[in-house]
Structures are given as structure tokens and as C-alpha cells.
Design a protein around this motif. Structure first.
Motif, PDB file in Angstrom:
ATOM      1  N   ILE A 210       0.854  -1.183   0.000  1.00  0.00           N
ATOM      2  CA  ILE A 210       0.000   0.000   0.000  1.00  0.00           C
ATOM      3  C   ILE A 210       0.892   1.236   0.000  1.00  0.00           C
ATOM      4  O   ILE A 210       2.051   1.170   0.411  1.00  0.00           O
ATOM      5  N   ASP A 211       0.376   2.343  -0.465  1.00  0.00           N
ATOM      6  CA  ASP A 211       1.113   3.599  -0.476  1.00  0.00           C
ATOM      7  C   ASP A 211       1.715   3.832   0.911  1.00  0.00           C
ATOM      8  O   ASP A 211       0.998   3.842   1.903  1.00  0.00           O
ATOM      9  N   PRO A 212       3.035   4.007   0.998  1.00  0.00           N
ATOM     10  CA  PRO A 212       3.669   4.178   2.306  1.00  0.00           C
ATOM     11  C   PRO A 212       3.230   5.447   3.025  1.00  0.00           C
ATOM     12  O   PRO A 212       3.430   5.563   4.231  1.00  0.00           O
TER      13      PRO A 212
ATOM     14  N   PRO B 190      -3.937   3.930  -2.200  1.00  0.00           N
ATOM     15  CA  PRO B 190      -3.445   3.272  -3.408  1.00  0.00           C
ATOM     16  C   PRO B 190      -2.747   1.959  -3.025  1.00  0.00           C
ATOM     17  O   PRO B 190      -1.909   1.932  -2.124  1.00  0.00           O
ATOM     18  N   THR B 191      -3.146   0.882  -3.693  1.00  0.00           N
ATOM     19  CA  THR B 191      -2.733  -0.455  -3.294  1.00  0.00           C
ATOM     20  C   THR B 191      -2.369  -1.281  -4.525  1.00  0.00           C
ATOM     21  O   THR B 191      -2.904  -1.054  -5.603  1.00  0.00           O
TER      22      THR B 191
ATOM     23  N   ALA C  19       4.294   8.015  -7.571  1.00  0.00           N
ATOM     24  CA  ALA C  19       5.627   7.522  -7.927  1.00  0.00           C
ATOM     25  C   ALA C  19       6.334   6.884  -6.741  1.00  0.00           C
ATOM     26  O   ALA C  19       7.173   5.999  -6.917  1.00  0.00           O
ATOM     27  N   ARG C  20       5.992   7.289  -5.537  1.00  0.00           N
ATOM     28  CA  ARG C  20       6.643   6.707  -4.353  1.00  0.00           C
ATOM     29  C   ARG C  20       6.322   5.216  -4.190  1.00  0.00           C
ATOM     30  O   ARG C  20       6.899   4.531  -3.360  1.00  0.00           O
TER      31      ARG C  20
ATOM     32  N   VAL D 272       6.853   2.980  -6.558  1.00  0.00           N
ATOM     33  CA  VAL D 272       7.649   2.236  -7.537  1.00  0.00           C
ATOM     34  C   VAL D 272       8.192   0.941  -6.934  1.00  0.00           C
ATOM     35  O   VAL D 272       8.129  -0.115  -7.561  1.00  0.00           O
ATOM     36  N   ASP D 273       8.708   0.979  -5.720  1.00  0.00           N
ATOM     37  CA  ASP D 273       9.256  -0.237  -5.097  1.00  0.00           C
ATOM     38  C   ASP D 273       8.177  -1.303  -4.902  1.00  0.00           C
ATOM     39  O   ASP D 273       8.435  -2.493  -5.072  1.00  0.00           O
ATOM     40  N   VAL D 274       6.972  -0.882  -4.548  1.00  0.00           N
ATOM     41  CA  VAL D 274       5.872  -1.832  -4.357  1.00  0.00           C
ATOM     42  C   VAL D 274       5.490  -2.457  -5.701  1.00  0.00           C
ATOM     43  O   VAL D 274       5.241  -3.661  -5.802  1.00  0.00           O
ATOM     44  N   ILE D 275       5.488  -1.639  -6.754  1.00  0.00           N
ATOM     45  CA  ILE D 275       5.155  -2.149  -8.090  1.00  0.00           C
ATOM     46  C   ILE D 275       6.237  -3.115  -8.560  1.00  0.00           C
ATOM     47  O   ILE D 275       5.936  -4.171  -9.131  1.00  0.00           O
TER      48      ILE D 275
END
Length: 87
Positions: free
Chosen positions: A8-10, A18-19, A67-68, A70-73
């Protein structure tokens, strides 16, 4: 369908989330994000892309993801490719 939660969005709060999930059965990334402004959606719909009609089909949607995330994606992409980086 069995969704696997990835992240999830940090910087999420109680009103926004956003998940990113992975659907391994279908080999798809699943995003929950913000709805675009009407102007942004119209701009996306107006683009002419080779091999595609102008517009957004009724079965598709434009979703905004920060954009934050990106690591989750990337983590979700790794999960679909067989990586073991699942939280």
C-alpha cells in the motif's frame, strides 16, 4: 480470483489507499489508485497510439498511482515472475 496483497502507499492515510495486488492465476497486476481528473482522463483518451483506437474502452480505466510506490510495483512484478519477495 485470489488476490495476493503486495503493498500500500507508504504515505497512506485513512481516506486514501493506493494499493497493489497480484493475481497469479491470471498473471496480472491489480492496482487501486486515485481517479484522474476529467482533464487528465480526457488527455489520456485523446492520445492516438499505433494499433489502438482513440478513447478509453468501457472495460478499461485510467488510475493514478504515486511515484513513491515504484518499489511496491517492482515487488509485484517480481512476484509474478516467480520471485519470493512477498510481504
Amino acid at each position: 480470483m485470489s488476490l495476493q496483497f503486495i503493498g500500500i502507499d507508504p504515505q497512506t492515510d485513512d481516506d486514501e489507499s493506493p494499493t497493489v495486488w497480484v493475481d497469479r492465476g491470471k498473471g496480472e497486476l491489480v492496482f487501486q489508485g486515485w481517479k484522474p481528473s476529467p482533464e487528465l482522463e480526457a488527455e489520456c483518451a485523446a492520445h492516438e497510439l499505433p494499433g489502438h483506437a482513440v478513447g478509453i474502452p468501457d472495460t478499461e480505466a485510467v488510475v493514478r498511482i504515486p511515484a513513491r510506490m515504484v518499489d511496491v510495483i517492482r515487488e509485484a512484478c517480481d512476484a509474478l515472475e516467480g520471485g519470493d519477495h512477498i510481504r
